[in-house]
Design a protein around this motif. Structure first.
Motif, PDB file in Angstrom:
ATOM      1  N   SER A 222       0.809  -1.222   0.000  1.00 13.79           N
ATOM      2  CA  SER A 222       0.000   0.000   0.000  1.00 13.79           C
ATOM      3  C   SER A 222       0.843   1.273   0.000  1.00 13.79           C
ATOM      4  O   SER A 222       0.307   2.362  -0.170  1.00 13.79           O
ATOM      5  CB  SER A 222      -0.926   0.013   1.224  1.00 13.79           C
ATOM      6  N   VAL A 223       2.153   1.145   0.166  1.00 12.33           N
ATOM      7  CA  VAL A 223       2.991   2.329   0.231  1.00 12.33           C
ATOM      8  C   VAL A 223       3.254   2.877  -1.170  1.00 12.33           C
ATOM      9  O   VAL A 223       3.225   2.139  -2.162  1.00 12.33           O
ATOM     10  CB  VAL A 223       4.329   1.984   0.924  1.00 12.33           C
ATOM     11  N   ASP A 224       3.451   4.182  -1.267  1.00  7.22           N
ATOM     12  CA  ASP A 224       3.840   4.792  -2.526  1.00  7.22           C
ATOM     13  C   ASP A 224       5.261   4.349  -2.854  1.00  7.22           C
ATOM     14  O   ASP A 224       6.144   4.388  -1.991  1.00  7.22           O
ATOM     15  CB  ASP A 224       3.768   6.322  -2.407  1.00  7.22           C
ATOM     16  N   LEU A 225       5.487   3.932  -4.091  1.00  5.03           N
ATOM     17  CA  LEU A 225       6.809   3.439  -4.480  1.00  5.03           C
ATOM     18  C   LEU A 225       7.897   4.454  -4.171  1.00  5.03           C
ATOM     19  O   LEU A 225       9.001   4.090  -3.759  1.00  5.03           O
ATOM     20  CB  LEU A 225       6.826   3.082  -5.968  1.00  5.03           C
ATOM     21  N   ALA A 226       7.579   5.728  -4.333  1.00 10.33           N
ATOM     22  CA  ALA A 226       8.583   6.771  -4.077  1.00 10.33           C
ATOM     23  C   ALA A 226       9.049   6.750  -2.627  1.00 10.33           C
ATOM     24  O   ALA A 226      10.187   7.147  -2.328  1.00 10.33           O
ATOM     25  CB  ALA A 226       8.016   8.137  -4.432  1.00 10.33           C
ATOM     26  N   ASP A 227       8.204   6.284  -1.715  1.00  5.52           N
ATOM     27  CA  ASP A 227       8.585   6.220  -0.306  1.00  5.52           C
ATOM     28  C   ASP A 227       9.666   5.167  -0.061  1.00  5.52           C
ATOM     29  O   ASP A 227      10.348   5.216   0.973  1.00  5.52           O
ATOM     30  CB  ASP A 227       7.355   5.920   0.561  1.00  5.52           C
ATOM     31  N   LEU A 228       9.799   4.220  -0.979  1.00  2.09           N
ATOM     32  CA  LEU A 228      10.817   3.174  -0.844  1.00  2.09           C
ATOM     33  C   LEU A 228      12.156   3.577  -1.464  1.00  2.09           C
ATOM     34  O   LEU A 228      13.174   2.934  -1.211  1.00  2.09           O
ATOM     35  CB  LEU A 228      10.332   1.877  -1.488  1.00  2.09           C
ATOM     36  N   HIS A 229      12.146   4.628  -2.276  1.00  7.11           N
ATOM     37  CA  HIS A 229      13.364   5.009  -2.979  1.00  7.11           C
ATOM     38  C   HIS A 229      14.538   5.300  -2.042  1.00  7.11           C
ATOM     39  O   HIS A 229      15.665   4.845  -2.307  1.00  7.11           O
ATOM     40  CB  HIS A 229      13.097   6.214  -3.892  1.00  7.11           C
ATOM     41  N   PRO A 230      14.338   6.049  -0.946  1.00  8.01           N
ATOM     42  CA  PRO A 230      15.484   6.305  -0.059  1.00  8.01           C
ATOM     43  C   PRO A 230      16.106   5.021   0.501  1.00  8.01           C
ATOM     44  O   PRO A 230      17.334   4.916   0.599  1.00  8.01           O
ATOM     45  CB  PRO A 230      14.876   7.164   1.054  1.00  8.01           C
ATOM     46  N   ALA A 241      20.022   4.221 -10.000  1.00  6.68           N
ATOM     47  CA  ALA A 241      18.737   4.373  -9.328  1.00  6.68           C
ATOM     48  C   ALA A 241      17.555   3.970 -10.208  1.00  6.68           C
ATOM     49  O   ALA A 241      16.627   3.304  -9.747  1.00  6.68           O
ATOM     50  CB  ALA A 241      18.568   5.812  -8.842  1.00  6.68           C
ATOM     51  N   ALA A 242      17.568   4.358 -11.470  1.00  5.20           N
ATOM     52  CA  ALA A 242      16.401   4.101 -12.332  1.00  5.20           C
ATOM     53  C   ALA A 242      16.147   2.601 -12.514  1.00  5.20           C
ATOM     54  O   ALA A 242      15.008   2.132 -12.325  1.00  5.20           O
ATOM     55  CB  ALA A 242      16.570   4.802 -13.676  1.00  5.20           C
ATOM     56  N   PRO A 243      17.147   1.794 -12.895  1.00  4.82           N
ATOM     57  CA  PRO A 243      16.899   0.349 -13.007  1.00  4.82           C
ATOM     58  C   PRO A 243      16.505  -0.288 -11.677  1.00  4.82           C
ATOM     59  O   PRO A 243      15.661  -1.189 -11.642  1.00  4.82           O
ATOM     60  CB  PRO A 243      18.239  -0.195 -13.507  1.00  4.82           C
ATOM     61  N   LEU A 244      17.118   0.167 -10.595  1.00  6.66           N
ATOM     62  CA  LEU A 244      16.796  -0.381  -9.277  1.00  6.66           C
ATOM     63  C   LEU A 244      15.330  -0.131  -8.947  1.00  6.66           C
ATOM     64  O   LEU A 244      14.614  -1.028  -8.461  1.00  6.66           O
ATOM     65  CB  LEU A 244      17.704   0.259  -8.229  1.00  6.66           C
ATOM     66  N   ARG A 245      14.844   1.074  -9.199  1.00  4.74           N
ATOM     67  CA  ARG A 245      13.453   1.414  -8.919  1.00  4.74           C
ATOM     68  C   ARG A 245      12.500   0.632  -9.821  1.00  4.74           C
ATOM     69  O   ARG A 245      11.435   0.184  -9.382  1.00  4.74           O
ATOM     70  CB  ARG A 245      13.245   2.922  -9.101  1.00  4.74           C
ATOM     71  N   LYS A 246      12.869   0.469 -11.090  1.00  9.71           N
ATOM     72  CA  LYS A 246      12.012  -0.281 -12.015  1.00  9.71           C
ATOM     73  C   LYS A 246      11.908  -1.755 -11.600  1.00  9.71           C
ATOM     74  O   LYS A 246      10.832  -2.349 -11.680  1.00  9.71           O
ATOM     75  CB  LYS A 246      12.547  -0.171 -13.440  1.00  9.71           C
ATOM     76  N   ALA A 247      13.018  -2.333 -11.164  1.00 12.02           N
ATOM     77  CA  ALA A 247      12.992  -3.725 -10.704  1.00 12.02           C
ATOM     78  C   ALA A 247      12.114  -3.860  -9.465  1.00 12.02           C
ATOM     79  O   ALA A 247      11.334  -4.811  -9.341  1.00 12.02           O
ATOM     80  CB  ALA A 247      14.405  -4.209 -10.408  1.00 12.02           C
ATOM     81  N   CYS A 248      12.216  -2.902  -8.549  1.00 16.43           N
ATOM     82  CA  CYS A 248      11.379  -2.908  -7.348  1.00 16.43           C
ATOM     83  C   CYS A 248       9.910  -2.804  -7.733  1.00 16.43           C
ATOM     84  O   CYS A 248       9.056  -3.506  -7.165  1.00 16.43           O
ATOM     85  CB  CYS A 248      11.785  -1.767  -6.429  1.00 16.43           C
ATOM     86  N   ALA A 249       9.604  -1.948  -8.704  1.00 19.33           N
ATOM     87  CA  ALA A 249       8.217  -1.792  -9.147  1.00 19.33           C
ATOM     88  C   ALA A 249       7.685  -3.093  -9.744  1.00 19.33           C
ATOM     89  O   ALA A 249       6.520  -3.456  -9.536  1.00 19.33           O
ATOM     90  CB  ALA A 249       8.126  -0.668 -10.179  1.00 19.33           C
ATOM     91  N   ARG A 250       8.523  -3.812 -10.472  1.00 23.83           N
ATOM     92  CA  ARG A 250       8.106  -5.101 -11.036  1.00 23.83           C
ATOM     93  C   ARG A 250       7.743  -6.079  -9.917  1.00 23.83           C
ATOM     94  O   ARG A 250       6.722  -6.771  -9.984  1.00 23.83           O
ATOM     95  CB  ARG A 250       9.222  -5.697 -11.895  1.00 23.83           C
ATOM     96  N   MET A 251       8.589  -6.133  -8.893  1.00 28.94           N
ATOM     97  CA  MET A 251       8.323  -7.063  -7.794  1.00 28.94           C
ATOM     98  C   MET A 251       7.098  -6.638  -6.995  1.00 28.94           C
ATOM     99  O   MET A 251       6.284  -7.485  -6.605  1.00 28.94           O
ATOM    100  CB  MET A 251       9.567  -7.183  -6.907  1.00 28.94           C
ATOM    101  N   LEU A 252       6.938  -5.351  -6.767  1.00 27.94           N
ATOM    102  CA  LEU A 252       5.756  -4.866  -6.041  1.00 27.94           C
ATOM    103  C   LEU A 252       4.471  -5.168  -6.799  1.00 27.94           C
ATOM    104  O   LEU A 252       3.431  -5.432  -6.191  1.00 27.94           O
ATOM    105  CB  LEU A 252       5.860  -3.352  -5.807  1.00 27.94           C
ATOM    106  N   GLY A 253       4.531  -5.121  -8.124  1.00 24.34           N
ATOM    107  CA  GLY A 253       3.343  -5.363  -8.939  1.00 24.34           C
ATOM    108  C   GLY A 253       3.064  -6.830  -9.193  1.00 24.34           C
ATOM    109  O   GLY A 253       2.095  -7.175  -9.876  1.00 24.34           O
ATOM    110  N   SER A 254       3.891  -7.700  -8.639  1.00 19.12           N
ATOM    111  CA  SER A 254       3.741  -9.144  -8.847  1.00 19.12           C
ATOM    112  C   SER A 254       3.293  -9.799  -7.546  1.00 19.12           C
ATOM    113  O   SER A 254       2.894  -9.134  -6.596  1.00 19.12           O
ATOM    114  CB  SER A 254       5.083  -9.732  -9.309  1.00 19.12           C
TER     115      SER A 254
END
Length: 307
Positions: A222-230, A241-254
């Motif tokens: 339920s957290v905003d992805l941006a809150d996980l960036h730090p 940072a960009a690939p790391l965030r995209k990979a995290c988004a893939r896992m969060l969406g799965s």
């Protein structure tokens, strides 16, 4: 405060729920201090369990499966990954990729951290009706070495974790043809296990740890992805940072971080793949490999049905 020492096979973004739980104080709220160490080489987790330096190991289920019914008795009690967050990366974009396209090609499958990247890929290939023997797999070298060689022209495809897969896409040197979190189904990729003779002694700490882990997974959904960036950039400062965030988004969406309750059907599938690869002599029953006492005590939600 109770102490729980974890020896992990890596310091990896797919373990993020554990790191998030620690960062926001979920372990401390339960009177638990978690000390986590990544081992290099990864087999050091077994040495740490033997010596008592670690109470718990974090890594692939295939390790306890290979040691089942041997003098080294290990008990699995929870998971941090409900899917295999890996990808097949090809040299050119493949919007309609099929596994049969790999027949006659060479695929790099990093294996210095273990055999799971190759084994699960071979399982997916078999499930698609293709013989893995029709493909040349280069194995047993590290991801950084194989990435360097792939970008220098070796091989037709490479099996990678999602972060490195996104790094290659970001650089334009590779393209994700198969995201296993989208097409690979369910499976206990990374699990927590301890010495069987210490399970009862550790149970109070394991309950506190696993309850915090489950809460972390629920909060991350339920957290905003941006809150996980730090936290991502703090944990992996040398990863773009960009690939790391995209990979995290893939896992969060799965379904990767859906639940710490290990699914019996998904486990049976993974064991069948390991048996096909001759990595285990026989497939143990779910009950022989996994003790659900901890998750049952907490009242975990049921895992997503295997598909």
């Amino acid at each position: 405060m109770l102490q729980l020492n974890i020896s992990a096979t890596a310091h990896a973004p797919n373990y993020l729920p554990q790191y998030y739980a620690d960062a926001i104080g979920l372990f401390a709220e339960r009177g638990l201090q978690v000390n986590a160490t990544a081992k290099d080489p990864w087999t050091g987790v077994l040495d740490d369990l033997d010596s008592g330096a670690a109470d718990v190991a974090l890594g692939g289920l295939w390790v306890p499966a290979m040691y089942w019914n041997t003098p080294r008795e290990l008990t699995v009690f929870a998971q941090v990954n409900h899917q295999f967050p890996k990808a097949l990366v090809t040299r050119t974009p493949r919007s309609d990729f099929t596994w049969s396209e790999l027949v006659g090609t060479t695929v790099l499958a990093p294996g210095i951290g273990g055999s799971a990247p190759y084994a699960f890929t071979a399982g997916l290939i078999r499930e698609a009706g293709v013989d893995p023997a029709s493909i040349t797999f280069l194995r047993d070298l590290s991801s950084p070495m194989f990435i360097e060689l792939f970008e220098a022209g070796l091989g037709d495809a490479i099996v990678l974790d999602l972060v490195n897969a996104e790094v290659l896409q970001h650089r334009g040197t590779g393209y994700i043809a198969e995201d296993y979190t989208e097409t690979g189904g369910l499976g206990p990729n990374s699990v927590y296990y301890c010495r069987t003779d210490r399970f009862a002694e550790l149970s109070e700490r394991l309950v506190a740890f696993t309850a915090a882990l489950q809460e972390s997974m629920q909060l991350m959904k339920s957290v905003d992805l941006a809150d996980l960036h730090p936290l991502l950039e703090q944990r992996w400062p040398n990863t773009p940072a960009a690939p790391l965030r995209k990979a995290c988004a893939r896992m969060l969406g799965s379904h990767t971080w859906d639940t710490a309750r290990i699914d019996p059907a998904a486990t049976a599938r993974w064991l069948r793949i390991l048996l096909d690869e001759k990595m285990i002599r026989q497939a143990p029953s779910f009950e022989a490999l996994v003790d659900t006492t901890i998750v049952d005590h907490i009242g975990y939600p049921a895992a997503t049905p295997a598909r």
